[in-house]
Scaffold this motif. Sequence first.
Motif, PDB file in Angstrom:
ATOM      1  N   THR A 120       0.868  -1.173   0.000  1.00 31.71           N
ATOM      2  CA  THR A 120       0.000   0.000   0.000  1.00 31.71           C
ATOM      3  C   THR A 120       0.906   1.224   0.000  1.00 31.71           C
ATOM      4  O   THR A 120       2.126   1.092  -0.054  1.00 31.71           O
ATOM      5  CB  THR A 120      -0.914   0.014   1.251  1.00 31.71           C
ATOM      6  OG1 THR A 120      -0.114   0.254   2.408  1.00 31.71           O
ATOM      7  CG2 THR A 120      -1.678  -1.286   1.404  1.00 31.71           C
ATOM      8  N   THR A 121       0.349   2.396   0.105  1.00 29.77           N
ATOM      9  CA  THR A 121       1.176   3.601   0.121  1.00 29.77           C
ATOM     10  C   THR A 121       2.042   3.679   1.369  1.00 29.77           C
ATOM     11  O   THR A 121       3.131   4.226   1.334  1.00 29.77           O
ATOM     12  CB  THR A 121       0.307   4.873   0.028  1.00 29.77           C
ATOM     13  OG1 THR A 121      -0.653   4.840   1.083  1.00 29.77           O
ATOM     14  CG2 THR A 121      -0.385   4.969  -1.308  1.00 29.77           C
ATOM     15  N   GLU A 122       1.590   3.093   2.474  1.00 32.25           N
ATOM     16  CA  GLU A 122       2.300   3.185   3.751  1.00 32.25           C
ATOM     17  C   GLU A 122       2.963   1.887   4.209  1.00 32.25           C
ATOM     18  O   GLU A 122       3.828   1.929   5.081  1.00 32.25           O
ATOM     19  CB  GLU A 122       1.331   3.639   4.848  1.00 32.25           C
ATOM     20  CG  GLU A 122       0.657   4.965   4.584  1.00 32.25           C
ATOM     21  CD  GLU A 122       1.613   6.125   4.712  1.00 32.25           C
ATOM     22  OE1 GLU A 122       2.481   6.092   5.592  1.00 32.25           O
ATOM     23  OE2 GLU A 122       1.493   7.064   3.910  1.00 32.25           O
ATOM     24  N   TYR A 123       2.535   0.744   3.662  1.00 34.57           N
ATOM     25  CA  TYR A 123       2.948  -0.543   4.218  1.00 34.57           C
ATOM     26  C   TYR A 123       3.297  -1.582   3.153  1.00 34.57           C
ATOM     27  O   TYR A 123       2.801  -1.530   2.026  1.00 34.57           O
ATOM     28  CB  TYR A 123       1.810  -1.129   5.078  1.00 34.57           C
ATOM     29  CG  TYR A 123       1.371  -0.253   6.201  1.00 34.57           C
ATOM     30  CD1 TYR A 123       2.060  -0.235   7.405  1.00 34.57           C
ATOM     31  CD2 TYR A 123       0.245   0.567   6.085  1.00 34.57           C
ATOM     32  CE1 TYR A 123       1.652   0.565   8.461  1.00 34.57           C
ATOM     33  CE2 TYR A 123      -0.174   1.373   7.126  1.00 34.57           C
ATOM     34  CZ  TYR A 123       0.538   1.365   8.306  1.00 34.57           C
ATOM     35  OH  TYR A 123       0.128   2.175   9.340  1.00 34.57           O
ATOM     36  N   PHE A 124       4.100  -2.570   3.589  1.00 29.45           N
ATOM     37  CA  PHE A 124       4.278  -3.822   2.875  1.00 29.45           C
ATOM     38  C   PHE A 124       3.481  -4.863   3.648  1.00 29.45           C
ATOM     39  O   PHE A 124       3.494  -4.865   4.885  1.00 29.45           O
ATOM     40  CB  PHE A 124       5.747  -4.262   2.831  1.00 29.45           C
ATOM     41  CG  PHE A 124       6.582  -3.460   1.881  1.00 29.45           C
ATOM     42  CD1 PHE A 124       6.506  -3.677   0.516  1.00 29.45           C
ATOM     43  CD2 PHE A 124       7.443  -2.482   2.355  1.00 29.45           C
ATOM     44  CE1 PHE A 124       7.278  -2.937  -0.357  1.00 29.45           C
ATOM     45  CE2 PHE A 124       8.214  -1.740   1.490  1.00 29.45           C
ATOM     46  CZ  PHE A 124       8.133  -1.967   0.115  1.00 29.45           C
ATOM     47  N   VAL A 125       2.786  -5.747   2.942  1.00 27.42           N
ATOM     48  CA  VAL A 125       1.970  -6.766   3.595  1.00 27.42           C
ATOM     49  C   VAL A 125       2.411  -8.139   3.102  1.00 27.42           C
ATOM     50  O   VAL A 125       2.467  -8.378   1.903  1.00 27.42           O
ATOM     51  CB  VAL A 125       0.464  -6.558   3.300  1.00 27.42           C
ATOM     52  CG1 VAL A 125      -0.371  -7.561   4.080  1.00 27.42           C
ATOM     53  CG2 VAL A 125       0.033  -5.137   3.616  1.00 27.42           C
ATOM     54  N   PHE A 126       2.725  -9.021   4.047  1.00 28.77           N
ATOM     55  CA  PHE A 126       3.048 -10.412   3.747  1.00 28.77           C
ATOM     56  C   PHE A 126       1.787 -11.216   4.055  1.00 28.77           C
ATOM     57  O   PHE A 126       1.353 -11.292   5.201  1.00 28.77           O
ATOM     58  CB  PHE A 126       4.192 -10.931   4.615  1.00 28.77           C
ATOM     59  CG  PHE A 126       5.518 -10.254   4.401  1.00 28.77           C
ATOM     60  CD1 PHE A 126       5.697  -9.225   3.489  1.00 28.77           C
ATOM     61  CD2 PHE A 126       6.612 -10.674   5.127  1.00 28.77           C
ATOM     62  CE1 PHE A 126       6.920  -8.621   3.310  1.00 28.77           C
ATOM     63  CE2 PHE A 126       7.847 -10.076   4.959  1.00 28.77           C
ATOM     64  CZ  PHE A 126       8.007  -9.045   4.052  1.00 28.77           C
ATOM     65  N   ILE A 127       1.208 -11.840   3.043  1.00 29.77           N
ATOM     66  CA  ILE A 127      -0.044 -12.576   3.200  1.00 29.77           C
ATOM     67  C   ILE A 127       0.261 -14.070   3.196  1.00 29.77           C
ATOM     68  O   ILE A 127       0.870 -14.585   2.258  1.00 29.77           O
ATOM     69  CB  ILE A 127      -1.036 -12.198   2.084  1.00 29.77           C
ATOM     70  CG1 ILE A 127      -1.320 -10.690   2.147  1.00 29.77           C
ATOM     71  CG2 ILE A 127      -2.321 -13.016   2.198  1.00 29.77           C
ATOM     72  CD1 ILE A 127      -2.053 -10.138   0.962  1.00 29.77           C
TER      73      ILE A 127
END
Length: 173
Positions: free
Chosen positions: A129-136
């Motif tokens: 996202t604009t603010e975060y990295f997400v590990f799913i």
Amino acid sequence: MEFKCETAYNQEAISAMAKAIRKTARRKRSKRSHIFGVIVIILALLLTLPIGDKEFVLDFRTIITWIAAAIILFTLIFEDKINGYVARKRMLPGLEKAIVTFKEDGYHSETEIGSSDFKYNNIALLAETTEYFVFIFSQSHAQIYSKKSITGGTVEEFRAFITNATGKEIQKV
């Protein structure tokens, strides 16, 4: 190369994580739910509004139908915030903040409760996202990392590092 990141699992972060899961791992299910919700709202309006020579009646059934349609609309609009709120309430105390060290062979996470080591091959999807990295990891499990707190290199270097380490492309959300 080694990167460090400190992330606060606050309402904003968990809502962003919920959005990333919805737009990646739950994409098909979410789309079906949204279509069904919109159909229900349209039917509620069509069944309660006067069409043709039918007269408008404001009775108990009409009010209940509009309330139900409003709740469905509210849920569709604020789905990520609601999911984030529920996830945050279910979160164990002591997991509100994580300090993570990313290395070539895996990453190490420390919270108030304890520490854990993770391998990159357990990550199913990567999102950004604009603010975060997400590990799913699955349709209901993910980890989120703040871009602002990444040290040991730039955000672009971390993006290249994590893409190389996992062998997966990052999906923009």
